[in-house]
Enzyme design. Structure first.
Site, PDB file in Angstrom:
ATOM      1  N   HIS A 123       0.791  -1.497  -0.221  1.00  8.64           N
ATOM      2  CA  HIS A 123       0.498   0.214   0.148  1.00  8.64           C
ATOM      3  C   HIS A 123       0.926   1.491   0.109  1.00  8.64           C
ATOM      4  CE1 HIS A 123      -3.085  -2.339   2.479  1.00  8.64           C
ATOM      5  NE2 HIS A 123      -3.322  -2.968   1.359  1.00  8.64           N
ATOM      6  N   ARG A 148      -0.335  -0.380  -4.504  1.00  7.14           N
ATOM      7  CA  ARG A 148      -1.853  -0.027  -3.962  1.00  7.14           C
ATOM      8  C   ARG A 148      -2.139   1.284  -4.231  1.00  7.14           C
ATOM      9  NH1 ARG A 148      -6.957  -0.993   0.430  1.00  7.14           N
ATOM     10  NH2 ARG A 148      -5.930   0.765   1.148  1.00  7.14           N
ATOM     11  N   TYR A 160     -11.169   5.814   3.214  1.00  7.28           N
ATOM     12  CA  TYR A 160     -10.616   4.491   3.657  1.00  7.28           C
ATOM     13  C   TYR A 160      -9.222   4.969   2.982  1.00  7.28           C
ATOM     14  CZ  TYR A 160      -9.754  -0.168   2.421  1.00  7.28           C
ATOM     15  OH  TYR A 160      -8.923  -1.217   2.234  1.00  7.28           O
ATOM     16  N   ASP A 211      -8.922   0.681  -4.451  1.00  2.92           N
ATOM     17  CA  ASP A 211      -9.817   0.226  -4.108  1.00  2.92           C
ATOM     18  C   ASP A 211     -10.625   1.260  -3.925  1.00  2.92           C
ATOM     19  OD1 ASP A 211     -11.452  -1.745  -2.214  1.00  2.92           O
ATOM     20  OD2 ASP A 211      -9.445  -2.321  -0.609  1.00  2.92           O
ATOM     21  N   HIS A 213     -13.341   0.104  -1.754  1.00  2.00           N
ATOM     22  CA  HIS A 213     -13.420  -0.369  -0.769  1.00  2.00           C
ATOM     23  C   HIS A 213     -15.054  -0.080  -0.599  1.00  2.00           C
ATOM     24  CE1 HIS A 213     -13.027  -1.131   3.184  1.00  2.00           C
ATOM     25  NE2 HIS A 213     -12.106  -1.819   2.196  1.00  2.00           N
ATOM     26  N   GLU A 237     -10.619  -2.665  -7.119  1.00  2.00           N
ATOM     27  CA  GLU A 237     -11.240  -3.060  -6.129  1.00  2.00           C
ATOM     28  C   GLU A 237     -12.043  -2.724  -5.277  1.00  2.00           C
ATOM     29  OE1 GLU A 237      -7.561  -4.223  -3.582  1.00  2.00           O
ATOM     30  OE2 GLU A 237      -9.184  -5.324  -1.944  1.00  2.00           O
ATOM     31  N   GLU A 263     -12.947  -9.921  -0.727  1.00  2.00           N
ATOM     32  CA  GLU A 263     -11.680  -9.901   0.403  1.00  2.00           C
ATOM     33  C   GLU A 263     -13.150 -10.472   1.386  1.00  2.00           C
ATOM     34  OE1 GLU A 263     -10.655  -6.339   0.788  1.00  2.00           O
ATOM     35  OE2 GLU A 263     -11.707  -5.150   1.612  1.00  2.00           O
ATOM     36  N   ARG A 284      -9.948 -12.142  -4.409  1.00  2.00           N
ATOM     37  CA  ARG A 284      -9.411 -11.459  -3.810  1.00  2.00           C
ATOM     38  C   ARG A 284      -9.440 -11.827  -2.144  1.00  2.00           C
ATOM     39  NH1 ARG A 284      -6.188  -9.393  -2.678  1.00  2.00           N
ATOM     40  NH2 ARG A 284      -7.250  -6.703  -1.328  1.00  2.00           N
ATOM     41  N   ASP A 317      -4.680  -7.405   9.477  1.00  2.00           N
ATOM     42  CA  ASP A 317      -5.449  -8.288  10.172  1.00  2.00           C
ATOM     43  C   ASP A 317      -5.624  -9.545   9.353  1.00  2.00           C
ATOM     44  OD1 ASP A 317      -6.713  -5.792   8.081  1.00  2.00           O
ATOM     45  OD2 ASP A 317      -8.413  -7.774   8.219  1.00  2.00           O
ATOM     46  N   GLU A 340      -1.195  -9.244  -1.544  1.00  2.00           N
ATOM     47  CA  GLU A 340      -1.361  -8.232  -0.800  1.00  2.00           C
ATOM     48  C   GLU A 340      -0.310  -8.678   0.333  1.00  2.00           C
ATOM     49  OE1 GLU A 340      -4.972  -7.524   0.557  1.00  2.00           O
ATOM     50  OE2 GLU A 340      -4.806  -4.985   0.955  1.00  2.00           O
ATOM     51  N   TRP A 403     -18.935   0.986   4.217  1.00  2.00           N
ATOM     52  CA  TRP A 403     -17.830   1.370   4.576  1.00  2.00           C
ATOM     53  C   TRP A 403     -16.367   0.840   4.188  1.00  2.00           C
ATOM     54  CZ3 TRP A 403     -12.770  -0.801   6.536  1.00  2.00           C
ATOM     55  CH2 TRP A 403     -11.878   0.529   6.714  1.00  2.00           C
TER      56      TRP A 403
HETATM   57  O1  KDG Z   1     -10.417  -5.908   7.867  1.00  2.00           O
HETATM   58  C1  KDG Z   1     -10.706  -4.651   7.103  1.00  2.00           C
HETATM   59  C2  KDG Z   1      -9.133  -4.935   5.789  1.00  2.00           C
HETATM   60  O2  KDG Z   1      -8.796  -5.900   5.796  1.00  2.00           O
HETATM   61  C3  KDG Z   1      -9.578  -4.215   4.343  1.00  2.00           C
HETATM   62  O3  KDG Z   1     -10.290  -3.077   4.783  1.00  2.00           O
HETATM   63  C4  KDG Z   1      -8.250  -4.362   3.735  1.00  2.00           C
HETATM   64  O4  KDG Z   1     -10.004  -3.720   1.383  1.00  2.00           O
HETATM   65  C5  KDG Z   1      -8.492  -4.143   2.034  1.00  2.00           C
HETATM   66  C6  KDG Z   1      -7.465  -4.548   1.289  1.00  2.00           C
HETATM   67  O5  KDG Z   1      -8.219  -5.125   0.391  1.00  2.00           O
HETATM   68  O6  KDG Z   1      -6.358  -4.668   2.275  1.00  2.00           O
HETATM   69 MG    MG Z   2      -9.847  -4.369  -0.340  1.00  2.00          MG
END
Ligand code: KDG
Ligand code: MG
Length: 403
Positions: A123, A148, A160, A211, A213, A237, A263, A284, A317, A340, A403
């Site tokens: 990122h 990214r 975000y 992204d 999001h 994304e 994701e 993803r 995470d 990623e 979000w």
């Molecule tokens: O827990 C939420 C994140 O994992 C997310 O917001 C990360 O969108 C994300 C990404 O592409 O890494």
């Molecule tokens: Mg993402």
């Protein structure tokens, strides 16, 4: 027969929360899985402790697929991120055990390497466009060839993937989520400008990703895709929430920008339409959230038929355990495209010791038997769980949005 004698859950917070599952066998082999679900950590911990661990005791540790089927099909109330993250943790821990038992890294058990190393993206974010360009330079200096890019949006205080202060972590500590104000029109005006600046600055070769999001309506997504075509993105994304997968058809009719989604999806059935109708280009899902190595491998196999490629989720995470598991799968999967790699908090290095490594824009799982990631339980105990949540977004009129 090597039977499961214990299944213990370790919750720790070295810089952020992680949930790990430790499975021990009668031969004394220990396997680790990642059960982290951002902002809902304790739900998975309880599912594992209260409903899964007791069922594992006495089972043959070698029967990975049978255990997967037992936990998935054997539960009437199945699917969903909590269940699938718990199953994923068990699956990865059992692959770890199988690798350790055989004295082989897991990628060898999956058929062996089909590539020498795994392309990774990281990122870069900056509140101002100039800061984003600096961040891109910093990441390129670390060797990344895929980045990214996310920037702030004039008129908004929170966006975000980026903060005014520099470093970014999606979950905020506290007993309730932060609430953010979101304005899609302002984002749509600015994102093409920021991404065009990123491309002009970086030159044609850098793989640039962005992204959205889950924030756009189908027609907004189509417009953004068209506006970003000259930027030559590697992917755009999560343009829409994608629960309604029909809408992706409309987006595809309007833009050739490659789309990455998934994701927040956890089963092959959630991907079925997206893949078989070629509504996306990249899957993803994370090993940890989509039922482990066994299930993500199946999703990748379906995707391969439709020329869709695997690009596992890998933010902070996704713990070092799941990152290791994803890398074994990536090394052995022909239609894997990119991994990623956001990185983990520095303190996480005190808890998780991993054989996987990063060099020159690429990752490799290493050759330690199993997954190659061990959890130091004494270190984990020094970092007790801290309540933390992903933010909630509201439009300018106060109504809740994605979000
Ligand atoms: O827990 C939420 C994140 O994992 C997310 O917001 C990360 O969108 C994300 C990404 O592409 O890494
Ligand atoms: Mg993402």
């Amino acid at each position: 027969m090597d039977t499961i004698t214990a299944a213990d859950v370790v919750v720790t917070s070295p810089g952020r929360n992680y949930v790990s599952l430790k499975i021990t066998t009668s031969d004394g082999v220990v396997g680790w899985g990642d059960a982290t679900l951002n902002g809902r950590e304790l739900a998975v911990a309880s599912y594992l402790r209260d409903h899964v661990a007791p069922l594992l005791i006495g089972r043959d540790a070698a029967r990975i697929e049978d255990t997967w089927q037992y936990l998935y099909r054997g539960a009437y109330w199945r699917r969903g991120p909590v269940t699938m993250t718990a199953i994923g943790a068990v699956d990865v821990a059992l692959w770890d055990i199988k690798g350790k038992t055989c004295g082989q890294p897991v990628y060898q058990l999956l058929g062996g390497a089909v590539r020498d190393r795994i392309l990774s993206y990281t990122h870069a974010s900056g509140w101002e466009v100039s800061q984003l360009l600096d961040a891109i330079d910093e990441k390129r200096a670390l060797g990344f060839r895929a980045i990214r890019a996310q920037s702030g949006v004039p008129g908004l205080d929170t966006v975000y993937g980026v903060t005014k202060s520099g470093s970014y972590e999606p979950a905020g500590r506290g007993t309730a989520p932060d609430e953010e104000v979101w304005d899609t029109e302002a984002y749509l005006r600015h994102a093409p400008v920021a991404m065009a600046a990123a491309r002009e600055h970086a030159g044609p070769e850098l793989k640039l990703l962005h992204d959205a999001h889950h924030r756009l309506t189908p027609i907004q997504a189509a417009r953004l895709g068209k506006a970003l075509e000259p930027v030559d993105l590697y992917w755009l994304e999560d343009v829409t929430p994608a629960e309604n997968q029909e809408v992706l058809r409309r987006i595809r009719q309007h833009t050739t920008v490659p789309l990455a989604i998934g994701e927040v999806f956890s089963t092959i059935w959630e991907f079925q339409q997206l893949i078989t109708e070629q509504l996306i280009d990249f899957v993803r899902a994370a090993v940890s959230h989509a039922g482990g190595i066994s299930h993500l491998r199946r999703i990748a196999a379906l995707a391969e038929v439709w020329q869709v490629r695997l690009a596992p989720h890998g933010p902070s995470d996704v713990s070092p355990v799941a990152m290791g598991a994803a890398l074994h799968l990536g090394l052995a999967t022909p239609n894997h495209a990119i991994q990623e790699y956001m990185g983990h908090p520095e303190l996480a290095g005190e808890v998780f010791r991993h054989a996987w490594s990063y060099a020159d824009g690429h990752l490799h799982p290493g050759d330690a038997p199993g997954i190659g990631v061990e959890v130091d339980e004494a270190a984990a105990a020094r970092f007790p769980y801290q309540p933390a949540y992903l933010p909630v977004a509201r439009r300018r009129d106060g109504s809740v949005t994605d979000w």
